[in-house]
Enzyme design. Structure first.
Site, PDB file in Angstrom:
ATOM      1  N   ASP A  31       0.958  -1.193  -0.017  1.00 56.50           N
ATOM      2  CA  ASP A  31      -0.026  -0.048   0.015  1.00 56.50           C
ATOM      3  C   ASP A  31       1.065   1.188  -0.048  1.00 56.50           C
ATOM      4  OD1 ASP A  31      -1.338   2.272   1.481  1.00 56.50           O
ATOM      5  OD2 ASP A  31      -3.236   0.849   0.970  1.00 56.50           O
ATOM      6  N   ILE A  32       0.719   2.294  -0.882  1.00 56.24           N
ATOM      7  CA  ILE A  32       1.438   3.354  -1.045  1.00 56.24           C
ATOM      8  C   ILE A  32       1.007   4.462   0.055  1.00 56.24           C
ATOM      9  CG2 ILE A  32       2.092   5.154  -2.539  1.00 56.24           C
ATOM     10  CD1 ILE A  32       1.384   3.576  -4.824  1.00 56.24           C
ATOM     11  N   GLU A  50      -4.490   2.036  -4.668  1.00 52.32           N
ATOM     12  CA  GLU A  50      -3.202   2.463  -4.452  1.00 52.32           C
ATOM     13  C   GLU A  50      -2.641   1.181  -3.721  1.00 52.32           C
ATOM     14  OE1 GLU A  50      -4.944   4.525  -0.612  1.00 52.32           O
ATOM     15  OE2 GLU A  50      -5.396   4.310  -2.654  1.00 52.32           O
TER      16      GLU A  50
END
Length: 473
Positions: A354-355, A397
């Site tokens: 996960d960004i 994301e």
């Protein structure tokens, strides 16, 4: 649907007629096989003797399929085929004169004729008719002016018109299935082609044989064949009024007795393809060129079809923004790897990424910048995984990496390599960026849901304990 490019048949007559000519030529040159008498039962033979003449309605202006000449005689492909049916069953047809096809349909509904010679089966016609098996099959094609683009999907056309002779089965189907097209009608085949030629209509859909015959006879070289719909073939049958099922069955037996060679010879005769018996080298060369052209077009069509089908499969399994496998594709591959790992007791691990603070990228720099960020992140991910791994976009994301033949320890090392690569990459925002990663390896007796749930929990712990880190569960 496949977005297949089919070349127009060009301005040269040979190219326009190549497929139909070669089919007719091949059948015409084949040894003629005499058709057998229809296999009628004793009861059917008795029925034919008792029945007497069958009143027949036809289309008086559907050249070369059928027409009524100045002497009031039925002629054309349909007429020749019906003569064979008559010879082989004993059924005698009596022609009922009509002005046009619409009047023939009305006469059939009113019982003034018991049979219709050559028509497609439609739900509307089945209300009063029974149908034999097809006596003749022919493709329908779109006819347009030369400058019109190839038609691969009529549903995508906007504001265009299509013209039909009144009362045809294809008119019924197009009105129902393609309401985006403006349907026009005329009194005859030739008027439909004239309207396209004079730009009063954008296209017509006609029989390939009729298109070839008319373009050749009238020299309409500013028209072209611009595509076809595979499910829009003419499966032409004999129609019989519903109160005469025995007649339909007898005619069906006559239709079955007609050989493909006989059909081919009849078609060849009416579209005026001359077969010379001497050795004419110029003709041989021309036919060779036409044959090579047709084979080349067929190979090209097949190549394009395979290419576009492959592209459609790729698009259905790919995230359009990042060009990584999408969630659907990931789940299919994940299920296969879980089955393999369980069956053969092989290691398998997943990385869930996960960004960190990605929403801030969109808020500060806009969604276009956010899209560019995701594209760059996907490229970085591809560059830092192994050839045997599969990285895809899980959603938003979040990304998922499948790691076959990999235990938890080696998966954690791979995740750390990705984390460092992201932390050290310039994404063009003027700010540093990081990623949180959860890692989990499959256990004996594991289920797919359990493995993904542990990876998700590991990702959650990574974000809860400060982000920019790898957690393993």
């Amino acid at each position: 649907m496949a977005n297949c490019e089919m070349p127009g048949l060009g301005q040269a007559l040979a190219a326009r007629l190549a497929a139909g000519v070669l089919l007719g030529l091949a059948l015409a040159c084949a040894p003629a096989l005499a058709g057998a008498q229809a296999a009628l039962t004793p009861e059917q033979r008795d029925y034919v003797q008792r029945r007497g003449e069958v009143a027949l309605c036809v289309d008086p202006d559907w050249v070369p399929f059928e027409s009524v000449n100045a002497r009031g005689e039925h002629e054309g492909i349909a007429a020749d085929l019906l003569r064979l049916v008559s010879e082989r069953t004993g059924v005698v047809f009596r022609l009922v004169p009509t002005r046009d096809w619409d009047e023939s349909l009305v006469a059939s509904k009113e019982g003034r004729c018991q049979a219709l010679s050559f028509l497609n089966k439609t739900p509307a016609r089945e209300e009063w008719l029974l149908f034999t098996e097809p006596i003749f099959n022919d493709s329908n094609v779109f006819i347009t002016r030369e400058e019109h683009a190839f038609i691969d999907d009529p549903a995508s056309l906007t504001g265009e018109s299509i013209v039909f002779p009144s009362g045809t089965a294809m008119e019924e189907r197009v009105r129902s299935e393609y309401p985006n097209l403006r349907v026009l009608t005329t009194a005859s085949e030739r008027e439909a082609l004239d309207m396209v030629q004079d730009r009063k209509a954008d296209m017509t859909m006609r029989s390939l044989i009729i298109a070839a015959y008319t373009i050749k006879k009238e020299g309409l070289f500013n028209l072209k064949i611009a595509g076809r719909l595979p499910n829009y073939a003419n499966n032409l049958r004999i129609g019989v009024v519903k109160d005469a099922p025995e007649l339909r069955d007898v005619l069906d037996a006559g239709v079955a007795a007609i050989t493909p060679q006989e059909r081919g010879q009849i078609v060849n005769r009416h579209v005026s393809i001359n077969v010379q018996t001497g050795t004419d080298m110029a003709l041989v060369v021309k036919l060779g060129l036409v044959f090579a052209c047709v084979i080349g077009l067929a190979l090209f069509w097949n190549y394009k079809l395979k290419k576009y089908n492959a592209e459609l499969r790729r698009l259905s399994q790919t995230d359009l923004l990042t060009d990584l496998p999408n969630r659907r594709c990931l789940m299919a591959a994940f299920g296969a790897e879980m089955e393999r790992a369980g069956r053969y007791a092989r290691p398998f691990a997943v990385l869930m990424l996960d960004i960190d603070h990605f929403k801030a990228v969109n808020d500060r720099h806009g969604h276009l910048a956010g899209d560019r960020f995701l594209i760059a992140f996907a490229r970085l991910l591809r560059e830092n995984i192994r050839h045997c791994d599969m990285a895809g976009r899980w959603g938003g994301e979040e990304f998922l990496v499948l790691c076959p033949e990999t235990d938890g320890e080696r998966a954690a090392l791979l995740a750390e390599r990705i984390r460092l690569a992201v932390a050290g990459h310039d994404f063009g925002t003027g700010e540093p960026h990081t990623v949180s990663i959860g890692v989990s390896a499959s256990l004996s007796g594991d289920t797919g849901d359990a493995l993904l749930s542990r990876a998700d929990e590991a990702l959650y712990r990574s974000k809860q304990t400060g982000r920019d880190r790898v957690c393993v569960l």
